[in-house]
Motif scaffolding. Structure first.
Motif, PDB file in Angstrom:
ATOM      1  N   LEU A  93      26.221  49.812  35.851  1.00 39.28           N
ATOM      2  CA  LEU A  93      27.384  49.954  36.484  1.00 39.28           C
ATOM      3  C   LEU A  93      27.182  48.517  37.614  1.00 39.28           C
ATOM      4  CD1 LEU A  93      28.185  52.526  38.953  1.00 39.28           C
ATOM      5  CD2 LEU A  93      29.847  51.617  37.339  1.00 39.28           C
ATOM      6  N   LYS A  94      25.710  47.971  37.812  1.00 34.68           N
ATOM      7  CA  LYS A  94      26.283  45.995  37.555  1.00 34.68           C
ATOM      8  C   LYS A  94      26.216  45.506  36.834  1.00 34.68           C
ATOM      9  CE  LYS A  94      22.815  46.911  42.072  1.00 34.68           C
ATOM     10  NZ  LYS A  94      21.462  46.201  42.762  1.00 34.68           N
ATOM     11  N   ASN A  95      26.023  45.429  35.731  1.00 34.84           N
ATOM     12  CA  ASN A  95      25.626  45.252  34.416  1.00 34.84           C
ATOM     13  C   ASN A  95      27.149  44.939  33.537  1.00 34.84           C
ATOM     14  OD1 ASN A  95      22.962  44.228  35.325  1.00 34.84           O
ATOM     15  ND2 ASN A  95      22.428  46.057  33.900  1.00 34.84           N
ATOM     16  N   ASP A  96      27.605  45.866  33.999  1.00 35.05           N
ATOM     17  CA  ASP A  96      29.291  46.297  33.860  1.00 35.05           C
ATOM     18  C   ASP A  96      30.254  45.343  34.466  1.00 35.05           C
ATOM     19  OD1 ASP A  96      27.922  47.461  31.568  1.00 35.05           O
ATOM     20  OD2 ASP A  96      28.442  49.743  31.845  1.00 35.05           O
ATOM     21  N   GLN A  97      29.675  45.078  35.929  1.00 35.80           N
ATOM     22  CA  GLN A  97      31.009  45.186  36.199  1.00 35.80           C
ATOM     23  C   GLN A  97      32.250  45.477  36.530  1.00 35.80           C
ATOM     24  OE1 GLN A  97      30.874  42.706  39.392  1.00 35.80           O
ATOM     25  NE2 GLN A  97      28.209  43.253  39.925  1.00 35.80           N
ATOM     26  N   PRO A  98      32.710  46.582  36.664  1.00 31.79           N
ATOM     27  CA  PRO A  98      34.501  47.365  36.042  1.00 31.79           C
ATOM     28  C   PRO A  98      35.184  46.724  37.284  1.00 31.79           C
ATOM     29  CG  PRO A  98      32.642  49.053  37.370  1.00 31.79           C
ATOM     30  CD  PRO A  98      31.246  47.674  36.516  1.00 31.79           C
ATOM     31  N   ASP A  99      35.769  46.984  36.721  1.00 33.60           N
ATOM     32  CA  ASP A  99      36.571  46.083  37.984  1.00 33.60           C
ATOM     33  C   ASP A  99      37.065  46.569  39.323  1.00 33.60           C
ATOM     34  OD1 ASP A  99      38.000  44.276  36.373  1.00 33.60           O
ATOM     35  OD2 ASP A  99      39.637  46.024  35.425  1.00 33.60           O
ATOM     36  N   TRP A 100      37.090  47.803  39.108  1.00 35.68           N
ATOM     37  CA  TRP A 100      36.952  48.597  40.645  1.00 35.68           C
ATOM     38  C   TRP A 100      35.871  47.973  41.634  1.00 35.68           C
ATOM     39  CZ3 TRP A 100      32.727  51.046  42.675  1.00 35.68           C
ATOM     40  CH2 TRP A 100      31.821  51.564  41.874  1.00 35.68           C
ATOM     41  N   LEU A 101      34.184  48.186  41.005  1.00 37.00           N
ATOM     42  CA  LEU A 101      33.525  47.514  41.520  1.00 37.00           C
ATOM     43  C   LEU A 101      33.700  46.120  41.826  1.00 37.00           C
ATOM     44  CD1 LEU A 101      30.099  47.432  42.853  1.00 37.00           C
ATOM     45  CD2 LEU A 101      29.660  47.198  40.069  1.00 37.00           C
ATOM     46  N   ARG A 102      33.783  45.204  41.610  1.00 37.38           N
ATOM     47  CA  ARG A 102      34.087  43.375  41.774  1.00 37.38           C
ATOM     48  C   ARG A 102      35.525  43.391  43.141  1.00 37.38           C
ATOM     49  NH1 ARG A 102      33.834  42.684  36.009  1.00 37.38           N
ATOM     50  NH2 ARG A 102      36.389  42.535  35.838  1.00 37.38           N
ATOM     51  N   LYS A 103      35.993  44.235  42.872  1.00 37.36           N
ATOM     52  CA  LYS A 103      37.070  44.209  43.868  1.00 37.36           C
ATOM     53  C   LYS A 103      36.353  44.939  45.041  1.00 37.36           C
ATOM     54  CE  LYS A 103      41.302  46.333  45.212  1.00 37.36           C
ATOM     55  NZ  LYS A 103      42.534  47.725  44.900  1.00 37.36           N
ATOM     56  N   GLU A 104      35.427  46.231  45.027  1.00 39.17           N
ATOM     57  CA  GLU A 104      35.119  46.501  45.816  1.00 39.17           C
ATOM     58  C   GLU A 104      34.301  45.733  46.889  1.00 39.17           C
ATOM     59  OE1 GLU A 104      36.151  49.486  47.258  1.00 39.17           O
ATOM     60  OE2 GLU A 104      38.056  49.558  46.396  1.00 39.17           O
ATOM     61  N   ARG A 105      33.597  45.431  45.982  1.00 37.17           N
ATOM     62  CA  ARG A 105      32.760  44.251  46.419  1.00 37.17           C
ATOM     63  C   ARG A 105      32.620  43.280  47.581  1.00 37.17           C
ATOM     64  NH1 ARG A 105      27.637  43.371  41.993  1.00 37.17           N
ATOM     65  NH2 ARG A 105      25.988  44.903  43.125  1.00 37.17           N
ATOM     66  N   ALA A 106      34.629  42.267  46.821  1.00 35.94           N
ATOM     67  CA  ALA A 106      34.971  41.960  47.426  1.00 35.94           C
ATOM     68  C   ALA A 106      35.783  41.904  48.862  1.00 35.94           C
ATOM     69  CB  ALA A 106      36.139  41.361  46.349  1.00 35.94           C
ATOM     70  N   THR A 107      35.863  43.096  48.605  1.00 38.66           N
ATOM     71  CA  THR A 107      36.746  43.654  49.661  1.00 38.66           C
ATOM     72  C   THR A 107      35.391  43.970  50.883  1.00 38.66           C
ATOM     73  OG1 THR A 107      38.107  44.835  48.939  1.00 38.66           O
ATOM     74  CG2 THR A 107      37.715  46.273  51.367  1.00 38.66           C
ATOM     75  N   GLN A 108      34.630  44.622  50.667  1.00 41.72           N
ATOM     76  CA  GLN A 108      33.270  44.557  51.738  1.00 41.72           C
ATOM     77  C   GLN A 108      32.403  42.975  51.369  1.00 41.72           C
ATOM     78  OE1 GLN A 108      32.124  47.664  52.062  1.00 41.72           O
ATOM     79  NE2 GLN A 108      30.362  46.992  53.908  1.00 41.72           N
TER      80      GLN A 108
END
Length: 134
Positions: A93-108
């Protein structure tokens, strides 16, 4: 009169949370028993091989997955992650960086930034309060 102190025990689910491991991945004898505070301390200070392996490769419980991904538990759910993940799955998941992960990391990151701002504001307010009393 002598008092006998009863040994405090906890459910395996509580012990697993305190150890940061996914209960369903622990050995059957751990899941089926109770854990005393002394046993928990021993597991924390001198972890057996099964505990070391679980911490290394998983599967990991959602709080650990969220921390490793840098998101909240709610963010995991919004991203559709509701099950325990292995270290390999987390790395993918860290390598693929799906959209939801990028968005949630920005939110966090915004949540953390706001928490620091509030803490600094409260600290400054506290300094002013102490300064005015002198």
């Amino acid at each position: 009169m002598t008092s006998h102190q009863k040994t405090q025990t906890m459910k395996p689910s509580t012990a697993a949370k305190k150890l940061g491991v996914y209960l369903e991945a622990t050995p059957a004898e751990f899941q089926e028993g109770v854990v005393s505070r002394d046993e928990l301390a021993a597991l924390q200070t001198d972890p057996p091989e099964w505990l070391l392996e679980l911490r290394r490769v998983g599967p990991h419980p959602r709080p650990v997955v969220a921390a490793k991904l840098g998101v909240s538990i709610a963010g995991l759910a919004r991203g559709g992650v509701t099950e325990a993940l292995t270290t390999e799955q987390i790395e993918a998941l860290k390598n693929d960086q799906p959209d939801w992960l990028r968005k949630e990391r920005a939110t966090q990151a915004e949540v953390r930034k706001e928490a620091v701002r509030i803490k600094e504001k409260n600290a400054a307010r506290g300094d002013q309060d102490h300064g005015s009393r002198s």
